[in-house]
Each structure stands twice: as C-alpha cells, then as structure tokens.
Design a protein around this motif. Structure first.
Motif, short mmCIF file in Angstrom:
data_model
loop_
_atom_site.label_atom_id
_atom_site.label_comp_id
_atom_site.label_asym_id
_atom_site.label_seq_id
_atom_site.Cartn_x
_atom_site.Cartn_y
_atom_site.Cartn_z
N PHE A 107 -1.81 19.92 7.94
CA PHE A 107 -2.50 20.19 9.21
C PHE A 107 -3.64 19.19 9.39
CE2 PHE A 107 -5.72 22.28 11.85
CZ PHE A 107 -4.95 22.64 12.95
N GLU A 108 -4.39 18.97 8.32
CA GLU A 108 -5.48 18.00 8.38
C GLU A 108 -4.95 16.58 8.55
OE1 GLU A 108 -9.17 19.86 5.89
OE2 GLU A 108 -7.53 19.02 4.72
N SER A 109 -3.86 16.25 7.87
CA SER A 109 -3.30 14.90 7.99
C SER A 109 -2.79 14.65 9.41
CB SER A 109 -2.18 14.67 6.97
OG SER A 109 -1.05 15.46 7.24
N ASN A 112 0.83 -1.20 0.00
CA ASN A 112 0.00 0.00 0.00
C ASN A 112 0.87 1.25 0.00
OD1 ASN A 112 -2.49 -1.49 0.29
ND2 ASN A 112 -1.91 -1.84 2.43
N ILE A 113 0.46 2.23 -0.76
CA ILE A 113 1.22 3.48 -0.86
C ILE A 113 1.15 4.24 0.46
CG2 ILE A 113 1.33 5.73 -2.00
CD1 ILE A 113 0.20 4.37 -4.50
N ILE A 114 2.29 4.75 0.89
CA ILE A 114 2.37 5.52 2.13
C ILE A 114 2.53 7.00 1.80
CG2 ILE A 114 3.70 5.98 4.22
CD1 ILE A 114 4.57 3.07 4.21
N ARG A 162 -4.45 10.00 2.61
CA ARG A 162 -5.57 9.31 3.29
C ARG A 162 -5.78 9.90 4.68
NH1 ARG A 162 -7.49 4.29 2.25
NH2 ARG A 162 -7.01 3.56 4.36
N LEU A 163 -4.70 10.24 5.36
CA LEU A 163 -4.82 10.87 6.67
C LEU A 163 -5.44 12.26 6.55
CD1 LEU A 163 -1.46 9.89 8.43
CD2 LEU A 163 -3.77 9.17 9.07
N GLU A 164 -5.14 12.94 5.47
CA GLU A 164 -5.74 14.26 5.22
C GLU A 164 -7.27 14.13 5.12
OE1 GLU A 164 -5.91 17.62 1.68
OE2 GLU A 164 -4.43 16.01 1.58
#
Length: 246
Positions: free
Chosen positions: A133-135, A54-56, A60-62
């Motif tokens: 910031f969102e991530s 899986n791409i890191i 996705r955290l954002e």
C-alpha cells in the motif's frame, strides 16, 4: 475510453491494458507511467534489475510512500485539529498510519493480487499488505507528483476511515499504555517468556506480565512482540478503570 487508455491499447500488451484498468480503478485517475506501478508490486524474490544493474523491487517505493503518507496525514491533522499540540498530533498520526491499519487498507484493495514474486503468496507475512500500500503511494508520487498522492490518500484513507473523535479513543499499543501507567505509579513490571514451542511447524511464544511481583496476565502468540501485546491488553482490561484515570 480516455486518451491514456487508447495509447495503452495501441502500444502495450493485453496484460498491460488489464493492469492499467485495474490501477485506474484503484487510484481514481489514469496512470501515466505504468512501470512505476509495476515496480510497486515487485517482490525482491523476483531478482529483477534495471539496465544499470539496480535492483528492482517495491522496497524503495515503500520508503517513499511512507514519507508521502505521513506528510499528507500530518497536514490534514494540522488543519482539522487546530487545538492539538505536537504530542497529540503525533499520536493521532500514529493511529492512522499504524501497521495494523495499513495492512487493512492493503487488504481492502486486494493489492496482493498484483504481486510479482517467486515466493507463494501464502508464505508472506501480514505486513506485506501495508508494505505494498505504501509502495503504491510512492509510485503515485513518481508518476503524478504530490498532489495526486494527496488525492489518493484523501479518497482511500481519510474520507472512509479517519474520524478524529473516534481515533482519540483508539488504542494502538496496550503495552505502551501499561508501561506508561506502571512508570507513573512507580510499579515494577516484567515481561517474561514462559513458553517457546513449535506446534504443527509453527513457533509459539508464551509471555507473562508481572506487576509488583504478581502475574497479571499471560498470552501466547507467534512472536514475542505479539504475545507481549496480548498480555498487555489483558492487563489493561484488568486495570482499565485505574489506567484511564492516569
């Protein structure tokens, strides 16, 4: 030195110890799983993958952090503005989590210094600050659950920046104001590009705003969207008294 810091001192590299300390200062509490926070600052250009392929990167955290931020702010406004209807609450939330404001928050914390990327920092667009910031909020959720997201957002967003009475008068989109006013007053408006040039390697767009066949404002910017917003702002100031009575 707290218990988690002792564990990191014994089991991690000096670089991880420095990163741990920086995160603890920013968050106001100790991280448990530092890998979540590392991922929060990993740009896609790093081309990293996990053992499952899986791409890191932080994207996705954002997405997750955006949802957590929106949820916390919505709950805060619901409590603090009991007379606000759905439309009012939505507008107020939009003002708090606007891209411009998130970029300012990311800059204030200097989050860009943690970015892992093969792209030079100066080549990033302005939105990188708000994105990470969102991530970071997404990483907090995975590491410490919702209650710690709430604590962080309260400390870094709500307490220092959110003043409901001031926000009520804040304009987040002059273009939306202009369009809303024109539609209400049955006026015909057009945004037209009159210039599209590259100057010193940077592309510039010139946009003019016409209302009822008359050019009201012109503006130049590095994107069509930004030029339209600048032209709209100038039009707003030209018609402010009329628009504020809408």
């Amino acid at each position: 030195m707290n218990r988690l810091r002792k564990i990191f001192t014994k089991s991690r590299s000096p670089e991880d110890g420095i990163f741990f300390d920086a995160m603890q200062t920013i968050l106001g509490f100790a991280p448990k799983n530092l890998d979540h926070y590392k991922k929060a600052f990993t740009h896609r250009s790093s081309s990293r993958v996990d053992p499952e392929g899986n791409i890191i990167n932080y994207e996705r955290l954002e997405f997750l952090g955006d949802a957590m931020l929106s949820s916390v702010i919505a709950a805060y406004l619901f409590r603090e503005a009991p007379r606000g209807d759905e439309g009012y609450l939505t507008k107020m939330r939009s003002k708090i989590v606007s891209r411009e404001h998130l970029n300012e928050l990311g800059k204030d914390l200097n989050l860009i210094r943690f970015i892992e990327s093969k792209v030079p920092v100066q080549h990033f667009g302005e939105n990188i600050h708000g994105n990470i910031f969102e991530s970071l909020i997404g990483a907090i959720y995975l590491d410490r659950t919702y209650i710690y997201c709430e604590k962080f957002i309260q400390k870094r967003v709500i307490i220092p920046y959110v003043d409901i009475s001031r926000l009520e008068g804040k304009v987040i989109s002059y273009k939306s104001l202009v369009i809303e006013w024109c539609q209400k007053e049955k006026k015909i408006f057009h945004y037209d590009i009159f210039e599209d040039n590259a100057i010193d390697g940077q592309r510039l767009f010139g946009v003019k705003l016409s209302i009822d066949g008359k050019v009201i404002a012109k503006a130049r910017a590095t994107s069509k969207k930004k030029a339209e917003e600048k032209a709209s702002q100038r039009a707003y100031f030209a018609f402010q008294e009329k628009m504020d009575k809408k």
